[in-house]
Motif scaffolding. Structure first.
Motif, short mmCIF file in Angstrom:
data_model
loop_
_atom_site.label_atom_id
_atom_site.label_comp_id
_atom_site.label_asym_id
_atom_site.label_seq_id
_atom_site.Cartn_x
_atom_site.Cartn_y
_atom_site.Cartn_z
N LYS A 85 30.52 39.93 43.78
CA LYS A 85 30.46 40.16 42.34
C LYS A 85 31.32 41.38 42.01
CE LYS A 85 26.26 37.68 41.02
NZ LYS A 85 26.10 36.84 42.19
N TRP A 86 30.69 42.56 41.82
CA TRP A 86 31.49 43.67 41.30
C TRP A 86 32.40 44.31 42.34
CZ3 TRP A 86 28.16 45.45 36.74
CH2 TRP A 86 28.95 45.52 35.58
N LEU A 87 32.18 44.10 43.61
CA LEU A 87 33.13 44.60 44.60
C LEU A 87 34.34 43.70 44.70
CD1 LEU A 87 33.69 46.85 46.64
CD2 LEU A 87 32.47 45.50 48.37
N GLN A 88 34.25 42.48 44.13
CA GLN A 88 35.37 41.53 44.10
C GLN A 88 35.74 41.04 45.50
OE1 GLN A 88 36.37 40.73 40.92
NE2 GLN A 88 35.14 42.39 40.04
N ALA A 89 34.77 41.00 46.41
CA ALA A 89 35.03 40.52 47.77
C ALA A 89 35.20 39.00 47.77
CB ALA A 89 33.89 40.91 48.69
N PRO A 90 35.97 38.47 48.71
CA PRO A 90 36.03 37.01 48.85
C PRO A 90 34.65 36.48 49.25
CG PRO A 90 37.77 38.10 50.13
CD PRO A 90 36.81 39.17 49.69
N TYR A 91 34.39 35.24 48.90
CA TYR A 91 33.14 34.62 49.37
C TYR A 91 33.22 34.43 50.88
CZ TYR A 91 32.00 33.53 44.54
OH TYR A 91 31.68 33.64 43.22
N ASP A 92 32.11 34.58 51.61
CA ASP A 92 30.82 34.97 51.09
C ASP A 92 30.49 36.39 51.53
OD1 ASP A 92 30.34 34.64 53.85
OD2 ASP A 92 29.51 32.67 53.56
#
Length: 477
Positions: free
Chosen positions: A292-299
């Motif tokens: 979400k707010w860290l904008q990391a790739p899933y998962d």
């Protein structure tokens, strides 16, 4: 030295870069139908293997018409980050390195990256430094991990070893949760054997905050181990429960307080918004999402537990073939369920480095300001109603006016349907407090002020069209 697989990697890089460069123009809605996608991927399995580069070209050709705009700037439907390029680049390397991130011995580098990233996360989110952190797939599994630790510790205090003896014959645990808790909380409770109907549901206010007085009254009747689940950032409104009061009530009963902070916990990384999450640090466990707010790739999700021993007891795994590490070494498999999993530490570490504290704070504040800008702009249009005070990045919209007040649910659905057909922006609907609403979430790193202004104009135009047709026909379609 190049081999037969190098061209496939070249194709993947070229197609990914092309997608990234077209991020702003990627349709928000998949252009292909389900049948078209099945046809594109379908056919008999090849008798003879294809050339690697050809396979990747065919994959990209088949998949791209079925991709949505979640990674772009015009997606406001759900609380989803947009896979920042730095995290994606780290994830590419993660895939190529092919490491099993579950164990220290299977990948010491990931174990080290997780250890450092855990320390940074606790500092960033202003949580107690003694907490343990498990790197999970997302919010649901983070709840599972934290609530498993809670269950084990609460029963241990009653003289029951749930890890060894299971739940048959175990003391009962009372679970209290707000009426507007996220579905992932109830999923985790089901997985852990608590059941969905057995929880005590606490009433909420119009923005979805748990009523602390009702909670206190419910707790007063409890004579067994107590687990209370609070919420930092309600999924529709962004509202925060009264953390100080809930923590006080829970701990007076020697209970365990867990906080669902999937996106709201990141307010603590942003000084202008940190006040919203005051008191969160008094909880016993927390969950939050990296994608979400860290904008990391899933998962990517994080399960954070104050009592590291309880966390470890709930998740530890032992077998004769598994190497033993010393206590001074952090072994990732001791903190999450999987024995085989992606090395999630690399992308998390890379993004924390790329953003830094200032970058994350600025992004959170920018999204909150954009949500305020959009909500204010929409509210100026007659017939568009913003239903909650915008404190974070979430708000709800309803479309109604005097001549169609009894048909507002349908009007709202019609506006969402028109936006879906128009395709410039993507929004979703939901049932909320007995009415149908449009949900708005501003959380993509790629979203800018012009994107928000464009979304406002498209929404207003859709509403005027729906209202105009209604006035002409005298009823909604």
């Amino acid at each position: 030295m190049r081999d037969q697989y190098s061209p496939a990697l070249d194709v993947a890089y070229r197609r990914a870069l092309r997608f990234h460069e077209a991020r702003k123009s990627v349709p928000t809605k998949a252009s292909a139908t389900g049948d078209q996608l099945l046809e594109a991927f379908g056919g008999p399995m090849p008798e003879v293997g294809m050339a690697p580069a050809t396979v990747i070209e065919r994959l990209a050709d088949a998949a791209e018409p079925g991709l949505t705009g979640t990674a772009g700037p015009h997606f406001f439907a759900w609380v989803m980050g947009a896979s920042h390029p730095v995290g994606v680049a780290a994830d590419w390397l993660t895939s190529m390195w092919g490491q099993n991130g579950a164990g220290y011995h299977s990948c010491p580098a990931n174990a080290a990256a997780e250890a450092v990233a855990s320390k940074w996360l606790l500092e960033l989110l202003q949580l107690p430094p003694e907490c343990s952190v498990g790197f999970t797939t997302g919010g649901t599994m983070s709840h599972f991990v934290c609530l498993a630790a809670a269950r084990g510790e609460l029963l241990r205090r009653q003289g029951w070893d749930v890890e060894a003896d299971g739940l048959f014959g175990a003391p009962q645990i009372t679970v209290c949760v707000g009426a507007d808790a996220h579905v992932s909380v109830f999923s985790a409770l089901r997985y852990l054997g608590f059941g969905q109907r057995r929880v005590v549901v606490i009433p909420t206010d119009p923005d979805g905050r748990m009523d602390p007085n009702e909670l206190r009254r419910a707790i007063a009747k409890v004579n067994e181990p107590l687990l209370v689940i609070a919420q930092a950032g309600q999924i529709n409104t962004g509202a925060f429960d009264s953390m100080h009061t809930i923590a006080e009530s829970t701990h007076e009963q020697e209970g365990w307080m867990h906080v669902d902070g999937a996106f709201g916990l990141w307010a603590r990384a942003c000084p202008p918004r940190a006040y919203l999450a005051q008191g969160v640090e008094q909880a016993d466990s927390w969950t939050t999402d990296g994608h979400k707010w860290l904008q990391a790739p899933y998962d990517c999700g994080f399960a954070i537990v104050r009592d590291a021993s309880a966390h470890h007891r709930a998740m530890t795994v032992q077998a004769s073939y598994l190497p033993v590490t010393g206590e001074e070494v952090r072994d990732p498999k001791e903190w999450v369920p999987e024995l085989s999993r992606r090395a999630r530490g690399f992308a998390t570490w890379a993004l924390l480095c790329a953003f830094g504290k200032d970058g994350i704070s600025a992004m959170v504040e920018r999204h909150c300001q954009l949500a305020e800008r959009m909500s204010a702009g929409l509210a100026r249009e007659p017939g568009i109603h913003v239903l909650n005070k915008v404190e974070l990045n979430q708000f709800l919209v309803r479309f109604t006016c005097a001549e169609m007040s009894e048909q507002s649910d349908q009007a709202t659905k019609d506006v969402i349907a028109q936006l879906d057909t128009e395709g410039t922006v993507f929004f979703s609907g939901a049932a909320w407090k007995g009415m149908w609403v449009m949900r708005v979430s501003v959380i993509s790193w790629a979203t800018t002020e012009p994107d928000v202004d464009k979304a406002m104009s498209v929404i207003i135009e859709a509403w005027r069209n729906v209202k105009g047709k209604t006035e002409e026909s005298g009823s909604l379609n």
